[in-house]
Write a protein that holds these residues in place. Structure first.
Motif, PDB file in Angstrom:
ATOM      1  N   SER A  42       0.899  -0.883   0.131  1.00 15.97           N
ATOM      2  CA  SER A  42      -0.518   0.258   0.098  1.00 15.97           C
ATOM      3  C   SER A  42       1.303   1.080  -0.301  1.00 15.97           C
ATOM      4  CB  SER A  42      -1.055  -0.043   1.186  1.00 15.97           C
ATOM      5  OG  SER A  42       0.049   0.093   2.446  1.00 15.97           O
ATOM      6  N   THR A  43       2.020   1.395   0.591  1.00 14.29           N
ATOM      7  CA  THR A  43       2.828   2.412   0.567  1.00 14.29           C
ATOM      8  C   THR A  43       3.276   2.834  -0.594  1.00 14.29           C
ATOM      9  OG1 THR A  43       3.465   2.039   3.439  1.00 14.29           O
ATOM     10  CG2 THR A  43       4.679   3.325   2.028  1.00 14.29           C
ATOM     11  N   VAL A  44       3.850   1.736  -1.188  1.00 15.28           N
ATOM     12  CA  VAL A  44       4.859   1.823  -2.541  1.00 15.28           C
ATOM     13  C   VAL A  44       3.678   1.807  -3.480  1.00 15.28           C
ATOM     14  CG1 VAL A  44       5.403   0.188  -4.793  1.00 15.28           C
ATOM     15  CG2 VAL A  44       6.220   0.145  -2.580  1.00 15.28           C
ATOM     16  N   ALA A  45       2.559   1.530  -3.465  1.00 11.65           N
ATOM     17  CA  ALA A  45       1.162   2.228  -4.602  1.00 11.65           C
ATOM     18  C   ALA A  45       1.112   3.672  -4.499  1.00 11.65           C
ATOM     19  CB  ALA A  45       0.131   1.469  -4.571  1.00 11.65           C
ATOM     20  N   ARG A  46       0.960   3.688  -3.130  1.00 11.84           N
ATOM     21  CA  ARG A  46       0.279   5.268  -2.836  1.00 11.84           C
ATOM     22  C   ARG A  46       1.491   6.537  -2.776  1.00 11.84           C
ATOM     23  NH1 ARG A  46       0.696   5.756   2.311  1.00 11.84           N
ATOM     24  NH2 ARG A  46      -0.321   4.251   2.965  1.00 11.84           N
ATOM     25  N   PHE A  47       2.605   6.200  -2.899  1.00 14.78           N
ATOM     26  CA  PHE A  47       4.138   6.894  -3.004  1.00 14.78           C
ATOM     27  C   PHE A  47       4.175   6.748  -5.045  1.00 14.78           C
ATOM     28  CE2 PHE A  47       8.051   7.507  -4.582  1.00 14.78           C
ATOM     29  CZ  PHE A  47       8.733   7.815  -3.928  1.00 14.78           C
ATOM     30  N   PHE A  48       3.902   5.789  -5.078  1.00 15.14           N
ATOM     31  CA  PHE A  48       4.310   6.375  -6.975  1.00 15.14           C
ATOM     32  C   PHE A  48       2.803   6.544  -7.585  1.00 15.14           C
ATOM     33  CE2 PHE A  48       7.876   3.197  -5.643  1.00 15.14           C
ATOM     34  CZ  PHE A  48       8.462   3.932  -6.797  1.00 15.14           C
ATOM     35  N   SER A  49       2.092   6.762  -6.953  1.00 14.36           N
ATOM     36  CA  SER A  49       1.009   7.314  -7.386  1.00 14.36           C
ATOM     37  C   SER A  49       1.031   8.581  -7.544  1.00 14.36           C
ATOM     38  CB  SER A  49      -0.356   7.418  -7.176  1.00 14.36           C
ATOM     39  OG  SER A  49      -0.934   7.299  -5.363  1.00 14.36           O
ATOM     40  N   GLU A  50       1.797   9.216  -7.172  1.00 15.28           N
ATOM     41  CA  GLU A  50       2.283  11.750  -6.489  1.00 15.28           C
ATOM     42  C   GLU A  50       3.663  11.302  -7.303  1.00 15.28           C
ATOM     43  OE1 GLU A  50       1.529  11.387  -3.081  1.00 15.28           O
ATOM     44  OE2 GLU A  50      -0.681  10.811  -2.831  1.00 15.28           O
ATOM     45  N   CYS A  51       4.299   9.770  -8.083  1.00 19.55           N
ATOM     46  CA  CYS A  51       5.386  10.654  -8.216  1.00 19.55           C
ATOM     47  C   CYS A  51       5.499  10.110  -9.470  1.00 19.55           C
ATOM     48  CB  CYS A  51       5.854   8.920  -7.809  1.00 19.55           C
ATOM     49  SG  CYS A  51       8.193   9.241  -8.406  1.00 19.55           S
ATOM     50  N   PRO A  52       6.254  11.377  -9.889  1.00 16.45           N
ATOM     51  CA  PRO A  52       5.626  11.501 -11.561  1.00 16.45           C
ATOM     52  C   PRO A  52       7.138  11.218 -12.547  1.00 16.45           C
ATOM     53  CG  PRO A  52       6.793  13.382 -10.709  1.00 16.45           C
ATOM     54  CD  PRO A  52       6.520  12.630  -9.762  1.00 16.45           C
ATOM     55  N   CYS A  53       7.552   9.688 -11.968  1.00 11.44           N
ATOM     56  CA  CYS A  53       8.601   9.620 -12.902  1.00 11.44           C
ATOM     57  C   CYS A  53       8.452   8.186 -13.530  1.00 11.44           C
ATOM     58  CB  CYS A  53       9.683   8.542 -11.359  1.00 11.44           C
ATOM     59  SG  CYS A  53       9.118   7.043 -11.077  1.00 11.44           S
ATOM     60  N   GLU A  54       9.091   8.430 -14.975  1.00 13.58           N
ATOM     61  CA  GLU A  54       8.747   7.119 -16.417  1.00 13.58           C
ATOM     62  C   GLU A  54       9.212   5.936 -15.797  1.00 13.58           C
ATOM     63  OE1 GLU A  54      11.148   9.196 -18.712  1.00 13.58           O
ATOM     64  OE2 GLU A  54      10.648  11.275 -17.762  1.00 13.58           O
ATOM     65  N   CYS A  55      10.267   5.517 -15.153  1.00 10.75           N
ATOM     66  CA  CYS A  55      10.829   4.853 -14.970  1.00 10.75           C
ATOM     67  C   CYS A  55      11.353   4.716 -13.036  1.00 10.75           C
ATOM     68  CB  CYS A  55      12.195   4.042 -16.056  1.00 10.75           C
ATOM     69  SG  CYS A  55      12.449   2.695 -15.831  1.00 10.75           S
ATOM     70  N   ILE A  56      10.828   2.953 -13.207  1.00 10.92           N
ATOM     71  CA  ILE A  56      11.980   2.235 -11.600  1.00 10.92           C
ATOM     72  C   ILE A  56      13.025   1.368 -11.774  1.00 10.92           C
ATOM     73  CG2 ILE A  56      11.469   1.380  -9.509  1.00 10.92           C
ATOM     74  CD1 ILE A  56       8.096   1.825 -10.337  1.00 10.92           C
TER      75      ILE A  56
ATOM     76  N   ALA B  73       5.724  -3.251  -9.979  1.00 11.89           N
ATOM     77  CA  ALA B  73       5.536  -3.191 -11.474  1.00 11.89           C
ATOM     78  C   ALA B  73       3.603  -2.811 -11.177  1.00 11.89           C
ATOM     79  CB  ALA B  73       5.556  -5.173 -12.057  1.00 11.89           C
ATOM     80  N   ARG B  74       2.860  -3.478 -10.264  1.00 16.33           N
ATOM     81  CA  ARG B  74       1.831  -3.307 -11.299  1.00 16.33           C
ATOM     82  C   ARG B  74       0.975  -1.228 -10.538  1.00 16.33           C
ATOM     83  NH1 ARG B  74      -2.011  -5.272  -5.744  1.00 16.33           N
ATOM     84  NH2 ARG B  74      -1.973  -3.497  -5.089  1.00 16.33           N
ATOM     85  N   THR B  75       2.670  -1.338 -10.312  1.00 20.61           N
ATOM     86  CA  THR B  75       2.517   0.646 -10.291  1.00 20.61           C
ATOM     87  C   THR B  75       2.023   1.066 -12.234  1.00 20.61           C
ATOM     88  OG1 THR B  75       4.318   1.533 -10.578  1.00 20.61           O
ATOM     89  CG2 THR B  75       3.337   1.027  -8.121  1.00 20.61           C
ATOM     90  N   SER B  76       1.651   0.623 -12.495  1.00 18.27           N
ATOM     91  CA  SER B  76       2.197   0.563 -14.238  1.00 18.27           C
ATOM     92  C   SER B  76       3.284   1.593 -14.650  1.00 18.27           C
ATOM     93  CB  SER B  76       0.730   1.350 -14.706  1.00 18.27           C
ATOM     94  OG  SER B  76      -0.298   0.844 -14.240  1.00 18.27           O
ATOM     95  N   ILE B  77       4.160   2.016 -13.753  1.00 19.22           N
ATOM     96  CA  ILE B  77       4.718   1.928 -13.744  1.00 19.22           C
ATOM     97  C   ILE B  77       5.848   1.893 -14.786  1.00 19.22           C
ATOM     98  CG2 ILE B  77       6.984   3.862 -14.004  1.00 19.22           C
ATOM     99  CD1 ILE B  77       5.250   5.150 -11.717  1.00 19.22           C
ATOM    100  N   PRO B  78       6.520   1.636 -15.577  1.00 18.14           N
ATOM    101  CA  PRO B  78       7.911   0.869 -16.410  1.00 18.14           C
ATOM    102  C   PRO B  78       8.876   0.173 -15.006  1.00 18.14           C
ATOM    103  CG  PRO B  78       7.304   2.457 -18.288  1.00 18.14           C
ATOM    104  CD  PRO B  78       6.824   2.329 -16.766  1.00 18.14           C
ATOM    105  N   VAL B  79       9.670  -0.759 -14.715  1.00 20.40           N
ATOM    106  CA  VAL B  79      10.572  -0.655 -13.954  1.00 20.40           C
ATOM    107  C   VAL B  79      11.477  -1.477 -14.601  1.00 20.40           C
ATOM    108  CG1 VAL B  79      10.471  -2.775 -12.304  1.00 20.40           C
ATOM    109  CG2 VAL B  79       8.623  -2.113 -12.037  1.00 20.40           C
TER     110      VAL B  79
END
Ligand SMILES: NC(=O)c1ccc[n+]([C@@H]2O[C@H](COP(=O)([O-])OP(=O)(O)OC[C@H]3O[C@@H](n4cnc5c(N)ncnc54)[C@H](OP(=O)(O)O)[C@@H]3O)[C@@H](O)[C@H]2O)c1
Length: 283
Positions: free
Chosen positions: A40-54, A85-91
């Protein structure tokens, strides 16, 4: 912008340096800033993080300890990559030569069948499988025998340098063959792959190490010679150095696939020489 998990580790720190040098915007996330096992922390963090790749450099990397702590190894190495990966941001996810059993007689290709011998290898393979089967975008990069001269990193180079100061002679395993890989060279190749857009393709596997191969004994001998130690290094068999986890006897990774993309890592000895020379000039 890119995000780097496990940012205080040896690869994470090498990536930070690489991005800084090349003017690539990044956010660096240490274990205490982002625990990748917390979905849940990962999902929350990346929903607000404008990054193109993790860039996932976070991992449970203690190969022997994993035998006695499989739950933690599996949590970090198998389940957590899926949280990212399930944040939908490419990893861009890092994996290991220890997914192989060492029975190859030539370098392991990206599509050779993995058969891990240890809990660590199994946990990393399970992480790969969850990413490959999840329909995600990104890249799994297997690497091997990673080290850095950076102070505060834990690796074979630093262990040898400490032992050379403490002892007159040491025995080092001569029947495991792999490729010593400088974290800073790996970081540069990962950034090159990112700049080429490899992370935008469906999840796939590449291998990236320095070029060539060596046994741990040959690696130790090279460090001894470059650092001009008085300590003598002699070869021993794995059976003379009992470890909790079984390691592959031969886990050289084929570089054919990344070479076809135009990435040509330098020989491992050149990389080692470059950091040992830098160390010498800082004395
Ligand atoms: N080192 C090698 O020889 C080698 C060989 C082949 C492949 N690899 C792979 O290369 C990658 C990078 O390895 P490395 O050598 O840089 O390892 P490292 O120096 O051990 O760094 C791993 C980092 O991950 C962090 N971490 C652990 N659990 C975490 C969690 N739940 N959430 C967030 N961060 C967490 C660690 O923090 P703490 O220390 O605070 O726990 C550490 O900073 C890993 O995927 C590893 O499996 C390494």
């Amino acid at each position: 912008m890119i995000a780097i998990t496990g940012a205080a580790g040896q690869l994470g720190r090498a990536l930070i340096e690489c991005c800084t040098r090349q003017g690539i915007d990044f956010t660096a996330l240490t274990h205490s800033q982002l625990d990748i096992t917390n979905a849940s922390t990962v999902a929350r963090f990346f929903s607000e993080c404008p990054c193109e790749c993790i860039f996932n450099c976070a991992a449970y990397t203690q190969v022997d300890a994993a035998e006695e702590n499989p739950k933690q190894a599996l949590l970090v190495n198998s389940l957590a990559p899926w949280n990212l990966a399930r944040t939908s941001i490419p990893v861009i996810h890092i994996s290991t030569d220890y997914v192989f059993d060492g029975s190859n007689i030539s370098a392991c290709e990206v599509d050779d069948a993995p058969r891990p011998l240890s809990v660590y290898g199994l946990s990393k393979r399970m992480g790969e499988t969850s990413l490959l089967e999840g329909g995600f975008q990104g890249l799994i990069v297997r690497t091997a025998w990673t080290y850095s001269a950076r102070p505060g990193t834990k690796n074979f180079l630093h262990t040898m340098q400490r032992l050379f100061n403490e002892r007159d002679a040491i025995g080092v395993v001569n029947d495991q063959i792999g490729t010593p890989t400088l974290a800073e060279d790996l970081a540069q190749s990962l950034i090159d792959l990112y700049l080429m857009g490899e992370h935008l393709k469906p999840m796939h596997v590449l291998h990236c190490t320095n070029a060539g191969s060596a046994s741990w004994f040959e690696f130790a001998q090279a460090i001894a010679s470059l650092t001009k130690t008085h300590c003598t290094v002699h070869p021993i068999a794995s059976s003379e150095y009992p470890a909790k986890a079984q390691r592959p006897a031969y886990s050289v990774l084929s570089l054919t696939a990344i070479q076809e993309l135009g990435i040509r890592p330098r020989p491992w000895l050149d990389a080692l020489e470059s950091v040992c020379k830098k160390d010498e000039s800082n004395v």
